[in-house]
Scaffold this motif. Sequence first.
Motif, mmCIF file in Angstrom:
data_model
loop_
_atom_site.group_PDB
_atom_site.id
_atom_site.type_symbol
_atom_site.label_atom_id
_atom_site.label_comp_id
_atom_site.label_asym_id
_atom_site.label_seq_id
_atom_site.Cartn_x
_atom_site.Cartn_y
_atom_site.Cartn_z
ATOM 1 N N MET A 9 0.855 -1.167 0.000
ATOM 2 C CA MET A 9 0.000 0.000 0.000
ATOM 3 C C MET A 9 0.899 1.227 0.000
ATOM 4 N N GLN A 10 0.548 2.185 -0.831
ATOM 5 C CA GLN A 10 1.261 3.458 -0.874
ATOM 6 C C GLN A 10 0.267 4.567 -0.566
ATOM 7 N N TYR A 11 0.660 5.462 0.342
ATOM 8 C CA TYR A 11 -0.216 6.559 0.729
ATOM 9 C C TYR A 11 0.232 7.854 0.075
ATOM 10 N N GLY A 12 -0.738 8.685 -0.278
ATOM 11 C CA GLY A 12 -0.484 9.998 -0.857
ATOM 12 C C GLY A 12 -1.038 11.074 0.049
ATOM 13 N N LYS A 13 -1.731 12.010 -0.551
ATOM 14 C CA LYS A 13 -2.291 13.163 0.158
ATOM 15 C C LYS A 13 -3.308 12.729 1.217
ATOM 16 N N GLU A 14 -3.269 13.411 2.342
ATOM 17 C CA GLU A 14 -4.245 13.180 3.413
ATOM 18 C C GLU A 14 -4.927 14.500 3.738
ATOM 19 N N GLU A 15 -6.250 14.478 3.843
ATOM 20 C CA GLU A 15 -7.023 15.668 4.186
ATOM 21 C C GLU A 15 -7.793 15.416 5.472
ATOM 22 N N ARG B 232 -9.574 11.824 5.022
ATOM 23 C CA ARG B 232 -9.631 11.255 3.674
ATOM 24 C C ARG B 232 -8.194 11.069 3.181
ATOM 25 N N LYS B 233 -7.830 9.814 2.881
ATOM 26 C CA LYS B 233 -6.474 9.494 2.438
ATOM 27 C C LYS B 233 -6.494 8.979 1.010
ATOM 28 N N LYS B 234 -5.621 9.528 0.189
ATOM 29 C CA LYS B 234 -5.404 9.018 -1.159
ATOM 30 C C LYS B 234 -4.385 7.894 -1.025
ATOM 31 N N LEU B 235 -4.627 6.776 -1.691
ATOM 32 C CA LEU B 235 -3.700 5.658 -1.623
ATOM 33 C C LEU B 235 -3.753 4.869 -2.913
ATOM 34 N N SER B 236 -2.870 3.901 -3.020
ATOM 35 C CA SER B 236 -2.937 2.934 -4.113
ATOM 36 C C SER B 236 -2.472 1.595 -3.565
ATOM 37 N N PHE B 237 -2.988 0.535 -4.172
ATOM 38 C CA PHE B 237 -2.585 -0.807 -3.746
ATOM 39 C C PHE B 237 -2.301 -1.658 -4.971
ATOM 40 N N ALA B 238 -1.370 -2.589 -4.817
ATOM 41 C CA ALA B 238 -0.940 -3.437 -5.928
ATOM 42 C C ALA B 238 -1.973 -4.527 -6.183
ATOM 43 N N VAL B 239 -2.258 -4.756 -7.474
ATOM 44 C CA VAL B 239 -3.188 -5.822 -7.864
ATOM 45 C C VAL B 239 -2.543 -6.826 -8.807
ATOM 46 N N ALA B 240 -1.423 -6.446 -9.408
ATOM 47 C CA ALA B 240 -0.667 -7.323 -10.307
ATOM 48 C C ALA B 240 0.720 -6.703 -10.453
ATOM 49 N N ALA B 241 1.630 -7.438 -11.033
ATOM 50 C CA ALA B 241 2.981 -6.921 -11.222
ATOM 51 C C ALA B 241 2.936 -5.618 -12.021
ATOM 52 N N GLU C 244 1.150 -3.007 -11.524
ATOM 53 C CA GLU C 244 -0.183 -2.403 -11.643
ATOM 54 C C GLU C 244 -0.735 -2.051 -10.264
ATOM 55 N N ARG C 245 -1.168 -0.803 -10.120
ATOM 56 C CA ARG C 245 -1.702 -0.313 -8.843
ATOM 57 C C ARG C 245 -3.075 0.308 -9.065
ATOM 58 N N VAL C 246 -3.957 0.117 -8.115
ATOM 59 C CA VAL C 246 -5.300 0.703 -8.164
ATOM 60 C C VAL C 246 -5.326 1.926 -7.245
ATOM 61 N N PRO C 247 -5.642 3.106 -7.779
ATOM 62 C CA PRO C 247 -5.804 4.280 -6.932
ATOM 63 C C PRO C 247 -7.153 4.226 -6.208
ATOM 64 N N ALA C 248 -7.174 4.761 -4.996
ATOM 65 C CA ALA C 248 -8.403 4.731 -4.203
ATOM 66 C C ALA C 248 -8.359 5.815 -3.133
ATOM 67 N N TYR C 249 -9.508 6.029 -2.514
ATOM 68 C CA TYR C 249 -9.620 6.916 -1.357
ATOM 69 C C TYR C 249 -10.092 6.096 -0.170
ATOM 70 N N LEU C 250 -9.392 6.257 0.945
ATOM 71 C CA LEU C 250 -9.770 5.639 2.209
ATOM 72 C C LEU C 250 -10.297 6.743 3.105
ATOM 73 N N LEU C 251 -11.508 6.563 3.621
ATOM 74 C CA LEU C 251 -12.098 7.566 4.507
ATOM 75 C C LEU C 251 -12.300 6.950 5.884
ATOM 76 N N LEU C 252 -11.781 7.649 6.890
ATOM 77 C CA LEU C 252 -11.820 7.168 8.272
ATOM 78 C C LEU C 252 -12.523 8.184 9.161
ATOM 79 N N PRO C 253 -13.390 7.734 10.059
ATOM 80 C CA PRO C 253 -14.006 8.670 11.005
ATOM 81 C C PRO C 253 -12.927 9.299 11.895
ATOM 82 N N ARG C 254 -13.019 10.585 12.152
ATOM 83 C CA ARG C 254 -12.031 11.254 13.012
ATOM 84 C C ARG C 254 -12.178 10.856 14.462
#
Length: 106
Positions: A1-7, A14-23, A25-35
């Motif tokens: 998992m790689q993390y980017g910008k956090e707001e 709200r965290k921007k991240l990406s995770f590996a799905v194949a050699a 290849e990474r899927v970008p996504a947003y992870l949202l966590l309650p404060r």
Amino acid sequence: MQYGKEEVLPKVIRKKLSFAVAAGERVPAYLLLPREPKDGKLPAVLCLHQTNGALGGKSPAGLGGNPNLFYGLHLAELGYVTLAPDYPSFGEYPYDFKKSPFKSAA
């Protein structure tokens, strides 16, 4: 998992991240966590986006388009952990289905 910008929003992180799905290849996504999470385990929801625009996971994460589709953000504000990934060829996930090694992409 790689993390980017956090707001830090009023009720959510709200965290921007990406995770590996194949050699290579990474899927970008947003992870949202309650404060202010409640004690113990939190419920989680995978928040998939519509396929009629280029916003991808930004829409359920509350970053563009119709506010009625910001359901990932709204659920996080209610105490859920949410993940809003981009589909292949949507949002920030470029994908060439013609070159894909997967039969399901044909």
